[in-house]
Design an enzyme around this catalytic site. Sequence first.
Site, PDB file in Angstrom:
ATOM      1  CG  HIS A  17      -1.909  -0.999   1.392  1.00  0.00           C
ATOM      2  ND1 HIS A  17      -2.045  -1.785   2.514  1.00  0.00           N
ATOM      3  CD2 HIS A  17      -2.901  -1.394   0.549  1.00  0.00           C
ATOM      4  CE1 HIS A  17      -3.059  -2.611   2.362  1.00  0.00           C
ATOM      5  NE2 HIS A  17      -3.599  -2.408   1.168  1.00  0.00           N
ATOM      6  CE  LYS A  41     -13.330  -8.385   5.378  1.00  0.00           C
ATOM      7  NZ  LYS A  41     -12.632  -8.058   4.158  1.00  0.00           N
ATOM      8  NE  ARG A  90      -2.859  -7.669  -4.503  1.00  0.00           N
ATOM      9  CZ  ARG A  90      -3.692  -8.062  -3.557  1.00  0.00           C
ATOM     10  NH1 ARG A  90      -3.253  -8.269  -2.342  1.00  0.00           N
ATOM     11  NH2 ARG A  90      -4.958  -8.265  -3.827  1.00  0.00           N
ATOM     12  CB  SER A 127      -4.260  -6.474   4.844  1.00  0.00           C
ATOM     13  OG  SER A 127      -3.888  -5.226   4.320  1.00  0.00           O
TER      14      SER A 127
END
Length: 162
Positions: A17, A41, A90, A127
Amino acid sequence: MRRAVCPGSFDPVTNGHLDIIGRASRLFDEVVVGVLVNQSKRGLFTVEERIDMLREVTASYDNVRVESFQGLLVDFCRAQHASVLVKGLRAVSDFDYELQMAQMNMGLAGVETLFMPTNPLYSFLSSSLVKDVAKWGGDVSAHVPDRVRCELLARLSPPARP
Ligand code: PNS
């Protein structure tokens, strides 16, 4: 003023990030990091904790601000007077869903999305993966800033036996 938004959950921020935020900060006058408040969440860190870590690790960038948002990302962009999103890609597998979101955000509010290829050093990072590795005692020092590593250790390490 050319202003971009870097959105995400950042639970927690990783070096991947940070790489995108730092590179975006060199392309735009101002970068607003938007931390999603997701009521449905529960993360490992609260939104306040994520923001606190993000502010610390982006403190050396004069033109980066960190804010939270709820609801639609395009509404946050409008409120921030930003018409561009910057997202890291990515791998090709990221692309399908990112393209859908980019097209939706363009259709909803004319917000552009710029995709930035992730530095290959971080292309496997997420993460979730970092949290899993830290949970089982793995070394995440190459993957997150030191402040985040310490917070992960404090949160995830089993309590020491007496
Ligand atoms: O770090 P993440 O969890 O991959 O980030 C996802 C994020 C925050 C970019 C995405 O979930 C989002 O934009 N949420 C806000 C709600 C919204 O605008 N949904 C429509 C997207 S087209």
